[in-house]
Scaffold this motif. Structure first.
Motif, PDB file in Angstrom:
ATOM      1  N   TYR A 183       0.858  -1.201   0.000  1.00 15.05           N
ATOM      2  CA  TYR A 183       0.000   0.000   0.000  1.00 15.05           C
ATOM      3  C   TYR A 183       0.883   1.236   0.000  1.00 15.05           C
ATOM      4  CZ  TYR A 183      -3.520   3.371   1.653  1.00 15.05           C
ATOM      5  OH  TYR A 183      -4.361   4.441   1.760  1.00 15.05           O
ATOM      6  N   MET A 184       0.403   2.322  -0.592  1.00 15.09           N
ATOM      7  CA  MET A 184       1.096   3.608  -0.446  1.00 15.09           C
ATOM      8  C   MET A 184       0.026   4.679  -0.260  1.00 15.09           C
ATOM      9  SD  MET A 184       3.601   5.813  -2.981  1.00 15.09           S
ATOM     10  CE  MET A 184       4.401   4.442  -3.724  1.00 15.09           C
ATOM     11  N   HIS A 185       0.316   5.607   0.619  1.00 14.33           N
ATOM     12  CA  HIS A 185      -0.608   6.697   0.903  1.00 14.33           C
ATOM     13  C   HIS A 185      -0.846   7.536  -0.365  1.00 14.33           C
ATOM     14  CE1 HIS A 185      -1.963  10.520   2.604  1.00 14.33           C
ATOM     15  NE2 HIS A 185      -2.363   9.803   3.633  1.00 14.33           N
ATOM     16  N   ASN A 186      -2.085   8.021  -0.527  1.00 17.83           N
ATOM     17  CA  ASN A 186      -2.433   8.734  -1.765  1.00 17.83           C
ATOM     18  C   ASN A 186      -1.559   9.957  -2.030  1.00 17.83           C
ATOM     19  OD1 ASN A 186      -4.231   9.416  -4.065  1.00 17.83           O
ATOM     20  ND2 ASN A 186      -4.665  11.200  -2.777  1.00 17.83           N
ATOM     21  N   ARG A 187      -1.298  10.762  -1.025  1.00 16.47           N
ATOM     22  CA  ARG A 187      -0.463  11.962  -1.216  1.00 16.47           C
ATOM     23  C   ARG A 187       0.917  11.549  -1.727  1.00 16.47           C
ATOM     24  NH1 ARG A 187      -0.223  17.000  -2.552  1.00 16.47           N
ATOM     25  NH2 ARG A 187      -2.343  16.962  -1.771  1.00 16.47           N
ATOM     26  N   VAL A 188       1.435  10.467  -1.164  1.00 19.46           N
ATOM     27  CA  VAL A 188       2.778  10.025  -1.527  1.00 19.46           C
ATOM     28  C   VAL A 188       2.770   9.371  -2.916  1.00 19.46           C
ATOM     29  CG1 VAL A 188       4.832   8.850  -0.670  1.00 19.46           C
ATOM     30  CG2 VAL A 188       3.122   9.668   0.950  1.00 19.46           C
ATOM     31  N   ARG A 189       1.652   8.696  -3.251  1.00 21.80           N
ATOM     32  CA  ARG A 189       1.541   8.174  -4.629  1.00 21.80           C
ATOM     33  C   ARG A 189       1.698   9.314  -5.624  1.00 21.80           C
ATOM     34  NH1 ARG A 189      -3.084   3.292  -4.697  1.00 21.80           N
ATOM     35  NH2 ARG A 189      -2.836   2.837  -2.504  1.00 21.80           N
ATOM     36  N   MET A 190       1.062  10.443  -5.319  1.00 21.42           N
ATOM     37  CA  MET A 190       1.132  11.571  -6.247  1.00 21.42           C
ATOM     38  C   MET A 190       2.560  12.082  -6.373  1.00 21.42           C
ATOM     39  SD  MET A 190      -2.359  13.747  -5.815  1.00 21.42           S
ATOM     40  CE  MET A 190      -2.294  14.147  -4.102  1.00 21.42           C
ATOM     41  N   VAL A 191       3.239  12.199  -5.239  1.00 21.66           N
ATOM     42  CA  VAL A 191       4.608  12.737  -5.248  1.00 21.66           C
ATOM     43  C   VAL A 191       5.571  11.742  -5.927  1.00 21.66           C
ATOM     44  CG1 VAL A 191       6.523  13.512  -3.782  1.00 21.66           C
ATOM     45  CG2 VAL A 191       4.173  14.124  -3.185  1.00 21.66           C
ATOM     46  N   ALA A 192       5.419  10.453  -5.610  1.00 25.21           N
ATOM     47  CA  ALA A 192       6.314   9.443  -6.188  1.00 25.21           C
ATOM     48  C   ALA A 192       6.096   9.317  -7.698  1.00 25.21           C
ATOM     49  CB  ALA A 192       6.086   8.093  -5.514  1.00 25.21           C
ATOM     50  N   ALA A 193       4.830   9.400  -8.115  1.00 26.68           N
ATOM     51  CA  ALA A 193       4.524   9.286  -9.543  1.00 26.68           C
ATOM     52  C   ALA A 193       5.027  10.522 -10.286  1.00 26.68           C
ATOM     53  CB  ALA A 193       3.024   9.118  -9.740  1.00 26.68           C
ATOM     54  N   SER A 194       4.877  11.670  -9.658  1.00 21.13           N
ATOM     55  CA  SER A 194       5.367  12.904 -10.269  1.00 21.13           C
ATOM     56  C   SER A 194       6.890  12.857 -10.417  1.00 21.13           C
ATOM     57  CB  SER A 194       4.940  14.085  -9.395  1.00 21.13           C
ATOM     58  OG  SER A 194       5.568  15.258  -9.825  1.00 21.13           O
ATOM     59  N   PHE A 195       7.551  12.336  -9.400  1.00 21.13           N
ATOM     60  CA  PHE A 195       9.016  12.245  -9.452  1.00 21.13           C
ATOM     61  C   PHE A 195       9.458  11.375 -10.622  1.00 21.13           C
ATOM     62  CE2 PHE A 195      13.197  10.658  -8.342  1.00 21.13           C
ATOM     63  CZ  PHE A 195      13.831  11.811  -7.905  1.00 21.13           C
ATOM     64  N   LEU A 196       8.784  10.249 -10.809  1.00 20.13           N
ATOM     65  CA  LEU A 196       9.190   9.349 -11.903  1.00 20.13           C
ATOM     66  C   LEU A 196       8.966  10.002 -13.269  1.00 20.13           C
ATOM     67  CD1 LEU A 196      10.168   6.345 -12.453  1.00 20.13           C
ATOM     68  CD2 LEU A 196       7.814   5.948 -13.185  1.00 20.13           C
ATOM     69  N   THR A 197       7.782  10.623 -13.428  1.00 25.66           N
ATOM     70  CA  THR A 197       7.442  11.124 -14.767  1.00 25.66           C
ATOM     71  C   THR A 197       8.068  12.483 -15.053  1.00 25.66           C
ATOM     72  OG1 THR A 197       5.387  12.015 -13.849  1.00 25.66           O
ATOM     73  CG2 THR A 197       5.267   9.871 -14.929  1.00 25.66           C
ATOM     74  N   LYS A 198       8.294  13.292 -14.029  1.00 24.68           N
ATOM     75  CA  LYS A 198       8.790  14.648 -14.291  1.00 24.68           C
ATOM     76  C   LYS A 198      10.266  14.803 -13.929  1.00 24.68           C
ATOM     77  CE  LYS A 198       4.198  16.512 -14.492  1.00 24.68           C
ATOM     78  NZ  LYS A 198       3.132  17.335 -13.930  1.00 24.68           N
ATOM     79  N   HIS A 199      10.656  14.386 -12.734  1.00 26.04           N
ATOM     80  CA  HIS A 199      12.076  14.528 -12.377  1.00 26.04           C
ATOM     81  C   HIS A 199      12.940  13.554 -13.166  1.00 26.04           C
ATOM     82  CE1 HIS A 199      10.427  16.845  -9.103  1.00 26.04           C
ATOM     83  NE2 HIS A 199      11.643  17.211  -8.738  1.00 26.04           N
ATOM     84  N   LEU A 200      12.431  12.320 -13.339  1.00 26.93           N
ATOM     85  CA  LEU A 200      13.243  11.338 -14.076  1.00 26.93           C
ATOM     86  C   LEU A 200      12.827  11.234 -15.541  1.00 26.93           C
ATOM     87  CD1 LEU A 200      13.590   8.469 -11.419  1.00 26.93           C
ATOM     88  CD2 LEU A 200      15.128  10.393 -11.860  1.00 26.93           C
ATOM     89  N   ARG A 201      11.709  11.822 -15.897  1.00 26.48           N
ATOM     90  CA  ARG A 201      11.182  11.796 -17.265  1.00 26.48           C
ATOM     91  C   ARG A 201      11.094  10.370 -17.807  1.00 26.48           C
ATOM     92  NH1 ARG A 201      15.014  14.698 -20.121  1.00 26.48           N
ATOM     93  NH2 ARG A 201      16.210  15.058 -18.223  1.00 26.48           N
ATOM     94  N   ILE A 202      10.593   9.489 -16.960  1.00 25.16           N
ATOM     95  CA  ILE A 202      10.362   8.099 -17.367  1.00 25.16           C
ATOM     96  C   ILE A 202       8.859   7.933 -17.625  1.00 25.16           C
ATOM     97  CG2 ILE A 202      10.383   5.701 -16.522  1.00 25.16           C
ATOM     98  CD1 ILE A 202      13.089   6.329 -15.202  1.00 25.16           C
ATOM     99  N   ASP A 203       8.532   7.256 -18.695  1.00 21.32           N
ATOM    100  CA  ASP A 203       7.161   7.071 -19.168  1.00 21.32           C
ATOM    101  C   ASP A 203       6.233   6.588 -18.040  1.00 21.32           C
ATOM    102  OD1 ASP A 203       4.834   6.215 -20.513  1.00 21.32           O
ATOM    103  OD2 ASP A 203       5.984   5.688 -22.309  1.00 21.32           O
ATOM    104  N   TRP A 204       5.074   7.221 -17.889  1.00 20.86           N
ATOM    105  CA  TRP A 204       4.132   6.857 -16.815  1.00 20.86           C
ATOM    106  C   TRP A 204       3.742   5.381 -16.874  1.00 20.86           C
ATOM    107  CZ3 TRP A 204      -0.627   4.920 -18.215  1.00 20.86           C
ATOM    108  CH2 TRP A 204      -1.133   5.246 -19.475  1.00 20.86           C
ATOM    109  N   ARG A 205       3.790   4.780 -18.067  1.00 19.06           N
ATOM    110  CA  ARG A 205       3.387   3.371 -18.188  1.00 19.06           C
ATOM    111  C   ARG A 205       4.326   2.434 -17.425  1.00 19.06           C
ATOM    112  NH1 ARG A 205       1.415   5.246 -23.912  1.00 19.06           N
ATOM    113  NH2 ARG A 205       3.220   6.572 -23.477  1.00 19.06           N
ATOM    114  N   LYS A 206       5.606   2.873 -17.280  1.00 14.11           N
ATOM    115  CA  LYS A 206       6.551   2.032 -16.510  1.00 14.11           C
ATOM    116  C   LYS A 206       6.202   2.086 -15.017  1.00 14.11           C
ATOM    117  CE  LYS A 206      10.149   1.449 -19.732  1.00 14.11           C
ATOM    118  NZ  LYS A 206      10.575   2.538 -20.614  1.00 14.11           N
ATOM    119  N   GLY A 207       5.801   3.261 -14.564  1.00 16.30           N
ATOM    120  CA  GLY A 207       5.386   3.391 -13.162  1.00 16.30           C
ATOM    121  C   GLY A 207       4.068   2.681 -12.920  1.00 16.30           C
ATOM    122  N   GLU A 208       3.170   2.804 -13.879  1.00 13.81           N
ATOM    123  CA  GLU A 208       1.861   2.160 -13.756  1.00 13.81           C
ATOM    124  C   GLU A 208       2.042   0.649 -13.637  1.00 13.81           C
ATOM    125  OE1 GLU A 208      -2.006   0.440 -14.924  1.00 13.81           O
ATOM    126  OE2 GLU A 208      -0.109   0.161 -15.930  1.00 13.81           O
TER     127      GLU A 208
END
Ligand code: FAD
Length: 448
Positions: free
Chosen positions: A333-358
């Motif tokens: 499980y991951m808290h919703n606020r942290v899901r948003m931050v972790a997903a943003s980090f992958l797609t924006k800071h690391l510029r890795i395709d959202w499908r890899k995170g999904e």
């Protein structure tokens, strides 16, 4: 009295189960669950989800007094089973993932052709995706008017648990033979103390949340160090509880204590996000894999396997991101606020395709749900319907200061935080932000 097959799927409960109630009304019931790993269109549950499914099926079987477990293609197994036991009808509650919709429509047509009645019901949503329409008659693309329209429609009261008669059951697989739970290594060790899959566990979770968690939910839900949300998501995904039951119980809580009205409204609006995600997936099925906004096809994603791995393992050097990724691995499980931050980090800071995170979330989340997961990722990446504006790039350090001010959550999951063992940030925030915005220029050039 004729025998009816009840095909359980993502509705693993007896109460407020329209298909099951109808099957029981007709006469003896043969309850069946089919593990469908043959159909390329249907996504196999991820590893964490399989752990949940194992325990949920075990709980359901106990409640029913028996459950037929089959593995294979439902399009072949259901008519064969109906012939074997002389069933005249097969009933189920609808699913909304594109592959399931396609499969179920074909099964329905095939059964009707073979003289077997097939009927489906709503067991997963407050309203069917096609019942909510814009003034122009089309689907909604923006949450707020969607939820306003949904709220304006009456919500059916839950169907009570029904008396049922189990028919003599045909042969079944043994649940243990499906190997749904991990062995070596057993990364799910201890999860049975954190979670109670099954209808009874879901009911207890809701009751506890309404008595201890509803008051103050709008503020507490954003604080990952606080147990401030319901944690009903895996129960909802597998249909161990229905949104109508949640709705009715929440309304009753407000009737008892009217000052909870504001808290309840916020909580129900989150159930509304779930409804919206299912509405979107049903009407825009391609978005399960493709950018909902086609202009994002121009985004220059990086192919960076080592960076992806550092993110998955919680070794980015950004404490809130790392805490979330470790919480996910340790608890499913991951808290919703942290899901948003972790997903943003992958797609924006690391510029890795959202499908890899999904895909990583799909495999590791106990509540992995195609509609909610895709909507969440596309919302964060900026490529989705009603998405966050792209230029609003979360600063993970600021998010930590704001939502985990005494660092209780971060310290729990990253105990080595203040030691030399903790890695330095893998990218510098301002630099990453500049690069992300430069990448977005390509999207803008492709139409925004
Ligand atoms: P509560 O705050 O108690 O909310 C009650 C219920 O409302 C939840 O159980 C859930 O069914 C629904 N809900 C709440 N927030 C959302 C939301 N933003 N979108 C859709 N439904 C919501 N949720 C999943 O169920 N499965 C997923 O695979 C999933 N993936 C996500 C991926 C990303 C990148 C993001 C940002 C969010 C994702 N969510 C997903 C949504 C949300 O994070 C979880 O539903 C929530 O954290 C579950 O905890 P809870 O049950 O305590 O929520």
């Amino acid at each position: 009295m004729t025998t009816t097959i009840m095909w359980f799927r993502q509705d693993l409960r007896l109460a407020d189960n329209a298909a099951f109630a109808e099957a029981a009304r007709r006469g003896p019931v043969v309850p069946v669950f089919i593990l469908d790993q043959t159909n390329a269109d249907v996504r196999t549950p991820g590893a964490a989800s399989r752990w949940w499914l194992h325990h949920a099926l075990s709980a359901l079987s106990e409640r029913l007094g028996g459950l037929v477990l089959l593995r294979g293609d439902p399009a072949q197994m259901l008519p064969a089973l109906a012939r074997e036991i002389g069933a005249e009808a097969i009933l189920w509650n609808r699913c909304y993932e594109p592959g399931a919709v396609k499969r179920d429509a074909a099964i329905k047509a095939g059964l009707a052709g073979g003289g077997i009645q097939a009927r489906s019901f709503n067991g997963a949503l407050l309203h069917e995706p096609w019942e909510i329409r814009t003034g122009g008659g089309g689907p909604f693309k923006v949450y707020t008017p969607f939820w306003r329209a949904a709220r304006a429609l009456p919500i059916a009261a839950p169907v009570r648990a029904v008396k049922f008669e189990l028919a003599r059951l045909p042969e079944s697989d043994r649940l243990a033979s499906w190997g749904l739970t991990p062995r070596s290594p057993n990364w799910a060790a201890g999860w049975e103390h954190l979670w109670t899959p099954g209808e009874a566990g879901a009911a207890r979770r809701l009751k506890k949340f309404l008595s201890d968690g509803l008051r103050g939910y709008p503020e507490n839900r954003d604080r990952p160090a606080i147990d401030g949300t319901s944690r009903l998501s895996p129960h909802l995904h597998w249909g161990e509880i229905s949104p109508r039951q949640i709705w009715a119980a929440t309304q009753s809580a407000v009737e008892r204590e009217p000052e909870l009205a504001r808290d309840a409204e916020k909580f129900l609006s989150e159930i509304g996000w779930r409804e919206f995600a299912h509405h979107l997936l049903f009407h825009f099925p391609a978005a399960a894999q493709k950018n909902w906004r086609a202009s994002f096809d121009a985004y220059p994603w990086r192919d960076a396997p080592a960076d992806l791995k550092a993110w998955q393992r919680g070794l980015t050097g950004y404490p809130l991101v790392d805490a979330g990724m470790r919480e996910l691995w340790a608890t499913g499980y991951m808290h919703n606020r942290v899901r948003m931050v972790a997903a943003s980090f992958l797609t924006k800071h690391l510029r890795i395709d959202w499908r890899k995170g999904e895909a990583w979330f799909w495999d590791t989340l106990l509540d992995a749900d195609m509609a909610n997961n895709v909507a969440g990722w596309q919302w964060v990446a900026g490529s989705g319907a009603d998405a966050a504006p792209y230029f609003r790039i979360f600063n993970p350090a600021e998010q930590a200061r704001k939502f985990d001010p005494d660092f209780a959550y971060v310290r729990k999951w990253v105990p080595e935080l203040d030691t030399p063992a903790y890695p330095r940030p893998m990218v510098e925030h301002a630099e990453a932000r500049r690069a992300a915005l430069a990448g977005y220029e390509k999207v803008r050039a492709a139409g925004g």
